[in-house]
Design a protein around this motif. Structure first.
Motif, short mmCIF file in Angstrom:
data_model
loop_
_atom_site.label_atom_id
_atom_site.label_comp_id
_atom_site.label_asym_id
_atom_site.label_seq_id
_atom_site.Cartn_x
_atom_site.Cartn_y
_atom_site.Cartn_z
N ILE A 52 -24.69 -43.86 8.86
CA ILE A 52 -24.80 -44.90 9.88
C ILE A 52 -24.23 -46.24 9.42
CG2 ILE A 52 -27.16 -45.75 9.40
CD1 ILE A 52 -26.03 -44.81 12.88
N ARG A 53 -24.49 -46.58 8.14
CA ARG A 53 -23.90 -47.80 7.56
C ARG A 53 -23.31 -47.44 6.20
NH1 ARG A 53 -28.13 -49.23 10.61
NH2 ARG A 53 -29.47 -48.21 9.11
N CYS A 106 -24.84 -35.83 8.38
CA CYS A 106 -23.82 -36.65 9.02
C CYS A 106 -22.64 -36.99 8.12
CB CYS A 106 -24.47 -37.92 9.59
SG CYS A 106 -25.56 -37.52 10.97
N MET A 107 -22.90 -37.22 6.83
CA MET A 107 -21.78 -37.50 5.92
C MET A 107 -20.93 -36.26 5.74
SD MET A 107 -22.74 -39.56 2.52
CE MET A 107 -21.34 -40.02 1.50
N ALA A 108 -21.55 -35.09 5.71
CA ALA A 108 -20.82 -33.83 5.61
C ALA A 108 -19.90 -33.70 6.82
CB ALA A 108 -21.79 -32.66 5.54
N GLU A 109 -20.43 -34.02 7.99
CA GLU A 109 -19.65 -33.90 9.22
C GLU A 109 -18.51 -34.92 9.24
OE1 GLU A 109 -20.43 -31.43 11.57
OE2 GLU A 109 -18.42 -32.00 12.21
N ARG A 110 -18.77 -36.12 8.76
CA ARG A 110 -17.75 -37.17 8.80
C ARG A 110 -16.61 -36.89 7.83
NH1 ARG A 110 -15.87 -42.02 7.29
NH2 ARG A 110 -16.99 -42.32 5.33
N VAL A 162 -22.59 -41.94 15.18
CA VAL A 162 -23.39 -40.75 15.54
C VAL A 162 -22.67 -39.78 16.49
CG1 VAL A 162 -25.54 -39.98 16.65
CG2 VAL A 162 -25.59 -41.86 15.02
N PRO A 163 -21.99 -40.27 17.55
CA PRO A 163 -21.33 -39.29 18.43
C PRO A 163 -20.30 -38.43 17.68
CG PRO A 163 -21.42 -41.44 19.49
CD PRO A 163 -21.87 -41.64 18.07
N GLN A 197 -31.50 -38.96 20.24
CA GLN A 197 -30.82 -40.26 20.11
C GLN A 197 -31.00 -41.08 21.37
OE1 GLN A 197 -29.85 -41.42 17.48
NE2 GLN A 197 -29.47 -39.67 16.16
N ASN A 198 -31.24 -40.41 22.49
CA ASN A 198 -31.40 -41.11 23.76
C ASN A 198 -32.31 -40.25 24.64
OD1 ASN A 198 -31.14 -42.32 26.23
ND2 ASN A 198 -28.92 -42.06 26.38
#
Ligand code: SAH
Ligand code: SF4
Ligand code: F3S
Length: 480
Positions: free
Chosen positions: A79-80, A111-115, A195-196, A230-231
């Motif tokens: 995220i950051r 998320c880092m794996a995905e990025r 995130v998206p 997330q929403n």
């Protein structure tokens, strides 16, 4: 490090009496020790419980000590920039452990794996396996690949995966509070947000499996569930109906307000919380549902990000200052006494001092009970990174942050003081951090409450506590 997760297989009543499925626990995995550590948001912590469930079902055991693990998984956040730096530093510590035990598998999840995808394998030589948030069912295959001497990657995102049928293994659990994921991904495109890209398209989990999970948790003694997305306000389940005999309710499907009411109906003794609400989507129907149910907690996390309409537009939040204020007024009108918290970003691209002051005045208007506050951190690939210069100097971002942190400290204190002399319904979670003579738990409005242990009360029970003293973070009192 945010937290250390120690998996414990919980007693699963639904599996009692079933024959032992030996073919599901092949010997090759039996007794292999898994260590898993999570960073980032509640979603990631919840996902680690899915990962643990998938591998424990295969015969893995868990360990609290990464130095003697056979498999180390680190579930990461992007995220950051700081969140990623922390993960890289932690990987350095795993490197030492792996040099003492060359057979050890190190995996990066989340998320880092995905990025970063396969790039991770080049950048960090010790990493053997990279797995994105929608690919956890593939973990046993990926581990097999590593066992056969290859590196393994699966970062495919899915439009359907909700892990609905997987019963999570509660990690680090106190047996009282649990996270329940109700949806995955995000279809908003806030320009600052990664995130998206790391979590993919938004999809809702079917209500039946959510209700079953919450009912099972209640049966096991849990007394609070937090519904995660997330929403959450855009939760929408529509069954794929075949044939002609379908009811109107089935055609319309289930929205978030209806889901909340269904979970609240499980038992008046089960507390229901949820996170995160989005200002553009939170409806009066949701607010009325909260107001009408004693066991839906009177607490809403409603991230504002900025109090200035021009910045909100650049952020692509799709609401402006007036809209946000309208939602706050609706909460105050429909749910009197509701606690409200928020997220704020300081120093977003081109933010002027005057625009920052509108964030400050928004804080004064709402008087949040609590806030998570961050300096803007540009994330590669996001709309903001492509379109706008990250032009506010760190010193200015940081000074603005310091200003709002001080402001929030005052408001938190005021909010706590407003509770003094009032009776709080507290769900006892355990002993307080400081003393075994005190219990700690949260009030309906999510305030931490500390009070002397009293005979006849134990964790998992509700207590009515008269608030007598406070700090900006804690109420103190006694059971009445
Ligand atoms: N889905 C939630 C938030 C998820 S991220 C929502 O829409 O509110 C949690 C918080 O991190 C965000 O609310 C935002 O305040 C902060 N955040 C996200 N991206 C950021 C970035 N690039 N820099 C600084 N803070 C960020
Ligand atoms: Fe990110 Fe916006 Fe989605 Fe929240 S709603 S996860 S801030 S894109
Ligand atoms: Fe971080 Fe991913 Fe959550 S980026 S905040 S772990 S959705």
């Amino acid at each position: 490090m945010m937290d250390l997760l120690i998996p414990e297989k919980v007693h699963d009543e639904s599996r009692q009496g079933e024959p032992l499925m030996l073919e599901q626990t092949p010997e090759k995995y039996n007794g292999r020790k898994l260590y898993i550590e999570s960073y980032g948001c509640a979603m990631n912590f919840s996902d680690s419980e899915i990962v643990a469930s998938i591998l424990l079902d295969k015969g893995f055991e868990t360990t609290k000590d990464f130095t003697n693990a056979d498999v180390i998984f680190i579930n990461t956040c992007s995220i950051r920039e700081n969140a990623e730096v922390r993960v890289r530093n932690r990987l350095k510590e795993f490197k030492v452990a792996k040099s003492n035990n060359p057979g050890m598998i190190v995996g990066v999840l989340g998320c880092m794996a995905e990025r970063l995808k396969a790039k991770f394998l080049e950048e960090e030589k010790l990493v053997d396996v990279v797995v994105g948030p929608d690919a956890y069912r593939d973990l046993p295959n990926l581990i097999d690949q590593v066992d056969s001497g290859q590196k393994a990657v699966n970062v495919l995102l899915s439009r359907e995966e909700t892990y609905a049928d997987i019963s999570p293994v509660r990690l680090n659990s106190n047996g009282i509070n649990a996270f329940v994921s109700i949806m995955r991904g995000c279809d908003n495109m806030c320009s600052f947000c990664v995130v998206p890209f790391t979590r993919g398209r938004e999809r809702s989990r079917d209500p039946q499996s959510i209700i079953k999970e919450c009912t099972d948790l209640f049966g096991q003694g849990y007394r609070e569930v937090t519904l995660l997305g997330q929403n959450v306000d855009s939760y929408k389940w529509k069954p794929e109906v075949e044939g002609e005999s379908i009811s109107i309710a089935e055609i319309k499907g289930t929205n978030f307000a209806q889901l909340l009411a269904m979970v609240a109906a499980i038992s008046p003794e089960l507390r229901v919380r949820f996170s995160t609400s989005h200002p553009k989507d939170i409806t009066d129907e949701v607010l009325h549902t909260i107001a009408e149910h004693d066991n839906i907690c009177k607490y809403i996390h409603l991230p504002v990000q900025s109090g200035n309409s021009r910045i909100l537009e650049l952020m692509n939040r799709t609401y402006d200052r007036e809209w946000y204020i309208n939602r706050i007024d609706a909460i105050r009108r429909i749910i009197p006494g509701c606690a409200i918290s928020t997220d704020v970003i300081t120093g977003f691209c081109s933010e002027t001092d005057e625009e920052h002051q509108e964030t400050v005045s928004m804080m004064d208007y709402v008087q949040y009970d609590f806030a998570y506050m961050f300096m803007y951190s540009e994330r590669p690939g996001t709309l903001a990174a492509k379109r706008y210069a990250d032009d506010i100097p760190d010193a200015v971002k940081s000074a603005r942050l310091t200003e709002i942190v001080a402001k929030q400290q005052q408001h938190s204190h005021l909010r706590m003081q407003a509770q003094l002399g009032k009776v709080q319904k507290v769900l006892i979670e355990g002993f307080s951090k400081k003393s075994k003579n005190d219990y700690a738990g949260r009030s309906d409005q999510n305030a931490m409450v500390v009070f002397p242990v009293k005979e006849g009360y134990k964790p998992g029970m509700y207590a009515y506590v008269l608030a007598e003293r406070c700090t900006s973070a804690t109420l103190m009192g006694r059971i009445i």
